[in-house]
Design a protein around this motif. Structure first.
Motif, PDB file in Angstrom:
ATOM      1  N   SER A  68       0.957   7.150 -16.931  1.00 53.68           N
ATOM      2  CA  SER A  68       1.875   7.134 -15.775  1.00 53.68           C
ATOM      3  C   SER A  68       1.307   6.207 -14.682  1.00 53.68           C
ATOM      4  N   TRP A  69       2.165   5.959 -13.696  1.00 52.24           N
ATOM      5  CA  TRP A  69       1.760   5.048 -12.612  1.00 52.24           C
ATOM      6  C   TRP A  69       1.746   5.795 -11.283  1.00 52.24           C
ATOM      7  N   LEU A  70       0.733   5.486 -10.525  1.00 55.85           N
ATOM      8  CA  LEU A  70       0.640   6.035  -9.163  1.00 55.85           C
ATOM      9  C   LEU A  70       1.031   4.922  -8.185  1.00 55.85           C
ATOM     10  N   HIS A  71       2.238   5.064  -7.614  1.00 51.83           N
ATOM     11  CA  HIS A  71       2.702   4.083  -6.620  1.00 51.83           C
ATOM     12  C   HIS A  71       2.134   4.450  -5.249  1.00 51.83           C
ATOM     13  N   PHE A  72       1.883   3.431  -4.429  1.00 49.92           N
ATOM     14  CA  PHE A  72       1.387   3.692  -3.066  1.00 49.92           C
ATOM     15  C   PHE A  72       1.944   2.636  -2.095  1.00 49.92           C
ATOM     16  N   ARG A  73       2.011   3.051  -0.850  1.00 53.09           N
ATOM     17  CA  ARG A  73       2.444   2.136   0.217  1.00 53.09           C
ATOM     18  C   ARG A  73       1.638   2.475   1.468  1.00 53.09           C
ATOM     19  N   GLU A  74       0.856   1.489   1.959  1.00 50.96           N
ATOM     20  CA  GLU A  74       0.066   1.684   3.180  1.00 50.96           C
ATOM     21  C   GLU A  74       0.598   0.747   4.264  1.00 50.96           C
ATOM     22  N   THR A  75       1.096   1.344   5.318  1.00 45.50           N
ATOM     23  CA  THR A  75       1.649   0.548   6.419  1.00 45.50           C
ATOM     24  C   THR A  75       0.527   0.049   7.325  1.00 45.50           C
ATOM     25  N   ASP A  76       0.809  -1.064   8.019  1.00 42.82           N
ATOM     26  CA  ASP A  76      -0.137  -1.680   8.975  1.00 42.82           C
ATOM     27  C   ASP A  76      -1.477  -2.003   8.329  1.00 42.82           C
ATOM     28  N   TYR A  77      -1.437  -2.300   7.034  1.00 38.68           N
ATOM     29  CA  TYR A  77      -2.687  -2.636   6.357  1.00 38.68           C
ATOM     30  C   TYR A  77      -3.223  -3.985   6.851  1.00 38.68           C
ATOM     31  N   LEU A 122      -0.321  -5.354  -6.933  1.00 43.40           N
ATOM     32  CA  LEU A 122      -0.268  -5.360  -5.469  1.00 43.40           C
ATOM     33  C   LEU A 122       0.842  -6.292  -4.993  1.00 43.40           C
ATOM     34  N   ALA A 123       1.401  -5.972  -3.845  1.00 43.15           N
ATOM     35  CA  ALA A 123       2.403  -6.821  -3.194  1.00 43.15           C
ATOM     36  C   ALA A 123       2.283  -6.629  -1.694  1.00 43.15           C
ATOM     37  N   ARG A 124       2.706  -7.644  -0.945  1.00 45.83           N
ATOM     38  CA  ARG A 124       2.598  -7.596   0.520  1.00 45.83           C
ATOM     39  C   ARG A 124       3.960  -7.798   1.141  1.00 45.83           C
ATOM     40  N   ASP A 125       4.316  -6.925   2.076  1.00 46.29           N
ATOM     41  CA  ASP A 125       5.537  -7.064   2.869  1.00 46.29           C
ATOM     42  C   ASP A 125       5.143  -7.050   4.340  1.00 46.29           C
ATOM     43  N   GLY A 126       4.863  -8.236   4.865  1.00 44.22           N
ATOM     44  CA  GLY A 126       4.406  -8.312   6.249  1.00 44.22           C
ATOM     45  C   GLY A 126       3.045  -7.681   6.388  1.00 44.22           C
ATOM     46  N   ALA A 127       2.970  -6.617   7.185  1.00 47.79           N
ATOM     47  CA  ALA A 127       1.706  -5.917   7.391  1.00 47.79           C
ATOM     48  C   ALA A 127       1.511  -4.769   6.419  1.00 47.79           C
ATOM     49  N   THR A 128       2.515  -4.519   5.535  1.00 44.59           N
ATOM     50  CA  THR A 128       2.457  -3.388   4.601  1.00 44.59           C
ATOM     51  C   THR A 128       1.937  -3.845   3.239  1.00 44.59           C
ATOM     52  N   LEU A 129       1.058  -3.046   2.653  1.00 43.81           N
ATOM     53  CA  LEU A 129       0.547  -3.300   1.301  1.00 43.81           C
ATOM     54  C   LEU A 129       1.169  -2.276   0.354  1.00 43.81           C
ATOM     55  N   ARG A 130       1.863  -2.794  -0.666  1.00 45.39           N
ATOM     56  CA  ARG A 130       2.440  -1.927  -1.707  1.00 45.39           C
ATOM     57  C   ARG A 130       1.769  -2.235  -3.036  1.00 45.39           C
ATOM     58  N   GLY A 131       1.809  -1.223  -3.907  1.00 42.66           N
ATOM     59  CA  GLY A 131       1.227  -1.465  -5.216  1.00 42.66           C
ATOM     60  C   GLY A 131       1.287  -0.240  -6.113  1.00 42.66           C
ATOM     61  N   GLY A 132       0.658  -0.418  -7.226  1.00 40.71           N
ATOM     62  CA  GLY A 132       0.608   0.678  -8.184  1.00 40.71           C
ATOM     63  C   GLY A 132      -0.592   0.530  -9.088  1.00 40.71           C
ATOM     64  N   ALA A 134     -12.213  -9.494   8.770  1.00 45.02           N
ATOM     65  CA  ALA A 134     -12.707  -9.406   7.393  1.00 45.02           C
ATOM     66  C   ALA A 134     -13.412  -8.062   7.160  1.00 45.02           C
ATOM     67  N   ARG A 135     -14.190  -7.621   8.156  1.00 43.82           N
ATOM     68  CA  ARG A 135     -14.883  -6.340   7.996  1.00 43.82           C
ATOM     69  C   ARG A 135     -13.891  -5.182   7.917  1.00 43.82           C
ATOM     70  N   ILE A 136     -12.869  -5.219   8.785  1.00 43.54           N
ATOM     71  CA  ILE A 136     -11.869  -4.151   8.773  1.00 43.54           C
ATOM     72  C   ILE A 136     -11.079  -4.160   7.466  1.00 43.54           C
ATOM     73  N   GLU A 137     -10.771  -5.379   7.001  1.00 48.23           N
ATOM     74  CA  GLU A 137     -10.011  -5.465   5.745  1.00 48.23           C
ATOM     75  C   GLU A 137     -10.813  -4.897   4.578  1.00 48.23           C
ATOM     76  N   ARG A 138     -12.108  -5.178   4.528  1.00 47.05           N
ATOM     77  CA  ARG A 138     -12.937  -4.610   3.462  1.00 47.05           C
ATOM     78  C   ARG A 138     -12.994  -3.091   3.578  1.00 47.05           C
ATOM     79  N   ALA A 139     -13.093  -2.602   4.831  1.00 44.95           N
ATOM     80  CA  ALA A 139     -13.118  -1.146   5.018  1.00 44.95           C
ATOM     81  C   ALA A 139     -11.804  -0.521   4.566  1.00 44.95           C
ATOM     82  N   HIS A 140     -10.662  -1.211   4.883  1.00 47.02           N
ATOM     83  CA  HIS A 140      -9.356  -0.715   4.425  1.00 47.02           C
ATOM     84  C   HIS A 140      -9.291  -0.659   2.899  1.00 47.02           C
ATOM     85  N   ALA A 141      -9.774  -1.736   2.282  1.00 46.51           N
ATOM     86  CA  ALA A 141      -9.707  -1.803   0.822  1.00 46.51           C
ATOM     87  C   ALA A 141     -10.576  -0.714   0.184  1.00 46.51           C
TER      88      ALA A 141
END
Length: 436
Positions: free
Chosen positions: A137-146, A120-130, A40-47
């Motif tokens: 305009s939209w800023l798309h992003f993809r963070e792997t191993d999130y 936001l969307a989740r693909d396994g361990a990857t977080l995608r979103g915009g 939970a702590r790591i996830e908050r830090a990631h966010a």
């Protein structure tokens, strides 16, 4: 009731298993709790980090056309961003619980994202979103191993194994310290039953010392009780010899020959009974163990039988040394041989020896013993046929005395009917370093 496995039947093994289970439960349970808190702590830090990067990327993308390329060169491959005029496809709002938690932490970390469309969307361990920028305009992003995270238990396997080994070793050592005095008490209990008290080392924890002291007091009371009964019975049997002797002298005054013969037979039977009882009680007399020649003892018993005119043969080596109690051994063999000649008229004594035990066989050609009474005949005053006992002069103590003597010698005695007829008595005396 099914007994536990032999390896788990000892005190040390059970203590080690209990401590091991407690250790594993504490370690694994603590690891699970710690891992959840850490995740939970790591996830908050990631966010929070993702929110900061998105805010920075949005402001730079609005002011510099090539900012996206620069940011990808800086953050890739863990985070990749792209600026497009359309929102990301296949994504809704952060409706899932885990995605809603991510969005909540991102907004809390960067209030600039509050009220801004965030998908936001989740693909396994990857977080995608915009996220929509101020210019539409939209800023798309993809963070792997999130969402990835390895259990810390796997990283500390060597430490866990070392800790478990230490706990098991400590449990075995403490179990040995506790189990050794208990084992000595058990060994002493196995030796109780002789003429002398068995000494017990009073050591170990307080409770074990209390058990040892109580055992010694109980042993003393039992020995006193048995000695009192044996002394009383021995005194009675000994005192009976005097009136029996007077009766034998007075028989000479009986004129009727038939009556005199019947009375002599009764007196002889009473003397036999008294002698048997005294022999039974003498089986518990103290005798020190010493090395003796078993073959010589057997040949002496056979020679005594020859002197009485009995048909007894010996077969075996001329010398076999054994740590034993010679007087008791001689009394045991004499008892068995006399029992064989009394009921069968003859006996054959055979001696065999190896590095483990010395075995003595006494065979006869008598009627044998019914299989159903093989154990009954060892009971005091037990007879297969009471009438037969009167004719042979036995009182039912011969085999009882033999079993008691064999136990005092640390051996065993067994009976078996021979296929060719008759009875075989087998006496097995193990080669021991000491006798209890």
């Amino acid at each position: 009731m099914k007994r536990p496995a032999r390896w788990f039947d000892g005190l040390r093994a059970r203590m080690a298993a209990a401590l091991l289970v407690a250790l594993l439960a504490q370690f694994i349970g603590g690891e699970i709790i710690f891992e959840r808190i850490e995740a939970a702590r790591i996830e908050r830090a990631h966010a929070r980090r993702l929110a900061e990067r998105l805010v920075i990327a949005g402001k730079l993308a609005e002011s510099h056309a090539d900012a996206v390329t620069a940011m990808n060169g800086l953050w890739a491959p863990s985070l990749v961003v792209a600026r497009t005029p359309v929102p990301p496809a296949g994504m809704g709002g952060a409706g899932r619980a885990d995605l809603a938690a991510v969005a909540e932490v991102m907004v809390a970390a960067r209030p600039q994202l509050a009220g801004v469309p965030l998908r936001l969307a989740r693909d396994g361990a990857t977080l995608r979103g915009g996220v929509r920028l101020a210019d539409g305009s939209w800023l798309h992003f993809r963070e792997t191993d999130y969402f990835s995270g390895n259990s810390m238990l796997l990283h500390y396997t060597a430490s866990v194994l070392l800790l478990v080994a230490c706990v098991v070793l400590m449990a075995l050592l403490f179990g040995r310290m506790l189990g050794r005095p208990l084992r000595r008490i058990a060994e002493a209990a196995e030796r109780v039953g002789g003429a002398e008290a068995v000494p017990i080392a009073v050591e170990g924890p307080r409770e074990v010392r209390q058990v040892a002291a109580a055992f010694e007091r109980m042993q003393a009371r039992l020995l006193n009780h048995v000695r009192e009964r044996e002394q009383s019975l021995a005194a009675m049997s000994h005192d009976l010899r005097t009136p029996l002797a007077r009766l034998r002298l007075n028989l000479a005054t009986v004129e009727d020959g038939e009556t005199r013969a019947a009375l002599k037979e009764d007196v002889a039977e009473m003397e036999t009974f008294v002698t048997s009882v005294l022999d039974y009680l003498r089986g518990d007399e103290a005798e020190h163990a010493q090395r003796a020649d078993v073959a010589s003892i057997l040949m002496t018993v056979v020679d005594e039988a020859h002197d009485r005119g009995e048909a007894v043969d010996y077969h075996g080596p001329d010398r076999v040394e054994l740590l034993t109690r010679p007087v008791k051994l001689k009394r045991l063999i004499r008892n068995i041989v006399q029992n064989a000649t009394r009921h069968a008229g003859s006996a054959r004594v055979r001696l065999e020896a190896d590095a483990v035990a010395v075995v003595i066989f006494v065979d006869d050609d008598g009627p044998g013993i019914p299989e159903t009474q093989m154990q009954t005949v060892f009971e005091p005053f037990a007879r297969i046929d009471p009438a037969r006992g009167r004719h042979t002069g036995g009182v039912g103590l011969g085999l009882t005395i033999a079993r008691r003597l064999s136990e005092r010698l640390g051996g065993t005695i067994a009976l078996a009917n021979r296929e060719e007829g008759g009875l075989r008595v087998t006496i097995c005396l193990p080669r021991l370093d000491r006798l209890t």
